[in-house]
Design a protein around this motif. Structure first.
Motif, PDB file in Angstrom:
ATOM      1  N   ASP A 172      52.026  35.873  34.842  1.00  0.00           N
ATOM      2  CA  ASP A 172      50.754  36.379  35.374  1.00  0.00           C
ATOM      3  C   ASP A 172      50.110  35.365  36.309  1.00  0.00           C
ATOM      4  O   ASP A 172      48.897  35.351  36.492  1.00  0.00           O
ATOM      5  CB  ASP A 172      49.804  36.704  34.208  1.00  0.00           C
ATOM      6  N   GLY A 173      50.933  34.494  36.896  1.00  0.00           N
ATOM      7  CA  GLY A 173      50.416  33.509  37.832  1.00  0.00           C
ATOM      8  C   GLY A 173      49.775  32.321  37.130  1.00  0.00           C
ATOM      9  O   GLY A 173      49.835  32.171  35.908  1.00  0.00           O
ATOM     10  N   SER A 174      49.173  31.462  37.923  1.00  0.00           N
ATOM     11  CA  SER A 174      48.515  30.270  37.382  1.00  0.00           C
ATOM     12  C   SER A 174      47.060  30.249  37.814  1.00  0.00           C
ATOM     13  O   SER A 174      46.703  30.742  38.886  1.00  0.00           O
ATOM     14  CB  SER A 174      49.215  28.994  37.868  1.00  0.00           C
ATOM     15  N   VAL A 179      40.257  48.710  31.530  1.00  0.00           N
ATOM     16  CA  VAL A 179      40.308  48.234  32.913  1.00  0.00           C
ATOM     17  C   VAL A 179      41.635  47.530  33.150  1.00  0.00           C
ATOM     18  O   VAL A 179      41.976  46.575  32.463  1.00  0.00           O
ATOM     19  CB  VAL A 179      39.142  47.273  33.219  1.00  0.00           C
ATOM     20  N   ILE A 180      42.377  48.003  34.130  1.00  0.00           N
ATOM     21  CA  ILE A 180      43.672  47.418  34.451  1.00  0.00           C
ATOM     22  C   ILE A 180      43.485  46.363  35.534  1.00  0.00           C
ATOM     23  O   ILE A 180      42.926  46.649  36.595  1.00  0.00           O
ATOM     24  CB  ILE A 180      44.655  48.512  34.923  1.00  0.00           C
ATOM     25  N   PRO A 181      43.892  45.118  35.292  1.00  0.00           N
ATOM     26  CA  PRO A 181      43.632  44.046  36.240  1.00  0.00           C
ATOM     27  C   PRO A 181      44.383  44.214  37.548  1.00  0.00           C
ATOM     28  O   PRO A 181      45.491  44.762  37.583  1.00  0.00           O
ATOM     29  CB  PRO A 181      44.087  42.788  35.494  1.00  0.00           C
ATOM     30  N   PHE A 182      43.757  43.744  38.634  1.00  0.00           N
ATOM     31  CA  PHE A 182      44.408  43.763  39.944  1.00  0.00           C
ATOM     32  C   PHE A 182      45.364  42.585  40.031  1.00  0.00           C
ATOM     33  O   PHE A 182      45.030  41.468  39.639  1.00  0.00           O
ATOM     34  CB  PHE A 182      43.359  43.673  41.043  1.00  0.00           C
ATOM     35  N   VAL A 183      46.563  42.811  40.577  1.00  0.00           N
ATOM     36  CA  VAL A 183      47.607  41.784  40.558  1.00  0.00           C
ATOM     37  C   VAL A 183      47.504  40.778  41.693  1.00  0.00           C
ATOM     38  O   VAL A 183      48.154  39.739  41.659  1.00  0.00           O
ATOM     39  CB  VAL A 183      48.999  42.429  40.611  1.00  0.00           C
ATOM     40  N   GLY A 184      46.696  41.067  42.703  1.00  0.00           N
ATOM     41  CA  GLY A 184      46.642  40.207  43.885  1.00  0.00           C
ATOM     42  C   GLY A 184      47.335  40.884  45.047  1.00  0.00           C
ATOM     43  O   GLY A 184      48.352  41.570  44.868  1.00  0.00           O
ATOM     44  N   SER A 239      39.758  50.601  38.419  1.00  0.00           N
ATOM     45  CA  SER A 239      38.559  50.299  39.212  1.00  0.00           C
ATOM     46  C   SER A 239      38.644  48.944  39.906  1.00  0.00           C
ATOM     47  O   SER A 239      38.128  48.775  41.017  1.00  0.00           O
ATOM     48  CB  SER A 239      37.308  50.350  38.323  1.00  0.00           C
ATOM     49  N   ARG A 240      39.318  47.971  39.289  1.00  0.00           N
ATOM     50  CA  ARG A 240      39.460  46.655  39.932  1.00  0.00           C
ATOM     51  C   ARG A 240      40.389  46.748  41.134  1.00  0.00           C
ATOM     52  O   ARG A 240      40.190  46.057  42.137  1.00  0.00           O
ATOM     53  CB  ARG A 240      39.975  45.629  38.926  1.00  0.00           C
ATOM     54  N   TRP A 241      41.390  47.586  41.044  1.00  0.00           N
ATOM     55  CA  TRP A 241      42.249  47.835  42.199  1.00  0.00           C
ATOM     56  C   TRP A 241      41.448  48.498  43.310  1.00  0.00           C
ATOM     57  O   TRP A 241      41.568  48.132  44.480  1.00  0.00           O
ATOM     58  CB  TRP A 241      43.411  48.747  41.796  1.00  0.00           C
ATOM     59  N   LEU A 294      41.157  46.791  46.979  1.00  0.00           N
ATOM     60  CA  LEU A 294      41.826  47.414  48.111  1.00  0.00           C
ATOM     61  C   LEU A 294      40.851  48.021  49.114  1.00  0.00           C
ATOM     62  O   LEU A 294      41.174  48.140  50.301  1.00  0.00           O
ATOM     63  CB  LEU A 294      42.798  48.495  47.619  1.00  0.00           C
ATOM     64  N   SER A 295      39.671  48.380  48.656  1.00  0.00           N
ATOM     65  CA  SER A 295      38.688  48.946  49.585  1.00  0.00           C
ATOM     66  C   SER A 295      37.896  47.869  50.310  1.00  0.00           C
ATOM     67  O   SER A 295      37.216  48.155  51.299  1.00  0.00           O
ATOM     68  CB  SER A 295      37.727  49.877  48.836  1.00  0.00           C
ATOM     69  N   ALA A 296      37.998  46.620  49.835  1.00  0.00           N
ATOM     70  CA  ALA A 296      37.198  45.532  50.407  1.00  0.00           C
ATOM     71  C   ALA A 296      37.823  44.912  51.644  1.00  0.00           C
ATOM     72  O   ALA A 296      37.179  44.116  52.333  1.00  0.00           O
ATOM     73  CB  ALA A 296      36.971  44.445  49.352  1.00  0.00           C
ATOM     74  N   VAL A 297      39.078  45.255  51.950  1.00  0.00           N
ATOM     75  CA  VAL A 297      39.775  44.583  53.052  1.00  0.00           C
ATOM     76  C   VAL A 297      40.453  45.586  53.984  1.00  0.00           C
ATOM     77  O   VAL A 297      40.849  46.678  53.577  1.00  0.00           O
ATOM     78  CB  VAL A 297      40.847  43.602  52.517  1.00  0.00           C
TER      79      VAL A 297
END
Length: 284
Positions: free
Chosen positions: A79-81, A156-161, A182-184, A188-191
């Protein structure tokens, strides 16, 4: 070994397991999968069948994988660092019924494993700090000391990046319409961005840009609803071709980006990925 958090309030994997009724950690085995082109190339879109098939096949060398691994396998995904911690998210548990001896080869061993309900309520929610990330499996007595970093809201399902987005057409449709993502939606709507559609049936690709209202989410919502996003080249494909599409993001821009920057990036990726002409779906 304590089965409750220590005086500092720190929570570890052994405490979560104890709450689930698991007190004998010698019967527990933790495995951590990372993205690999020859294994699970995308951890977030891998099907349950693919994860099970990949997990059950292990190296034949006992120094690489234990000769007799424990019965309960806990599978985590990289899940990254963050802030020095090597995050690993719980994917699910499997029950090991032993090696499938008839399937053994010179290089590999396969195990009879099946999905287990152990820690089912923690699937995709529990995140631990995986110490020594080069060691991709840990006996339960060691894994029990993994520090719990997060137990996410189950709704809530986390956004992966942005750099890890890789969505099948079916999952794209699920994300667009499901409020649990909702986090996705927010990310995705912010950029604005340049995106890639890859057709797994023939290898062709399409480079597109999302520079209108709603950002990438707004543009991808059109694809989710009709399969071609009103693009004439994709609309001309046979009905159902979109079922072979994989969506990913090549570059993102903040809302303040000028149009010329977005257009130039789109042109660059079309040239770099040869998506014009016979190798792709871009007409211009």
């Amino acid at each position: 070994m304590s089965d409750s958090p220590d005086d500092s309030g720190a929570l570890h994997l052994k405490h979560v397991l104890a709450a689930a009724g698991v007190t004998d950690l010698t019967d527990v085995f933790a495995i951590r999968h990372t993205a690999k082109n020859d294994g699970l190339p995308d951890l977030w879109t891998a099907s349950p069948e693919a994860v099970l098939a990949y997990t059950r096949e292990q190296d034949s060398r006992f120094r690489v994988f234990p000769e007799n691994p424990p019965r309960s396998w806990l599978v985590f995904m990289d899940d990254g660092s963050h802030e020095g911690a090597h995050r690993s998210r719980f994917y699910g548990a499997y029950e090991n019924d032993g090696e499938a001896l008839s399937e053994r080869t010179e290089l590999n061993r396969s195990f009879h494993i099946k999905a287990s309900p152990l820690l089912a309520a923690m699937k995709n929610r529990l995140v631990v700090e995986w110490t020594a990330p080069r060691r991709w499996h840990r006996r339960g007595t060691l894994a029990g000391d993994f520090r719990v970093l997060e137990i996410a809201d189950p709704q809530v399902i986390p956004f992966v990046g942005y750099d890890k987005v890789r969505l099948t057409y079916q999952r794209l449709k699920a994300i667009v319409d499901d409020p649990h993502y909702s986090r996705w939606h927010s990310a995705l709507s912010a950029v604005k961005g340049i995106y890639l559609i890859s057709d797994t049936s023939n290898g062709k690709q399409y480079v597109g840009k999302a520079d209108g209202g709603g950002g990438i989410l707004g543009r991808w919502s059109a694809y989710a609803h009709n399969g071609h996003g009103w693009n004439k080249e994709l609309a001309a494909l046979p009905k159902g071709q979109c079922e072979h599409f994989i969506f990913s993001i090549l570059r993102v821009f903040g809302p303040e980006a000028i149009q010329r920057q977005v257009d130039e990036a789109e042109g660059h990726f079309k040239e770099a990925l040869l998506t014009r002409g016979k190798f792709g779906y871009n007409a211009n």
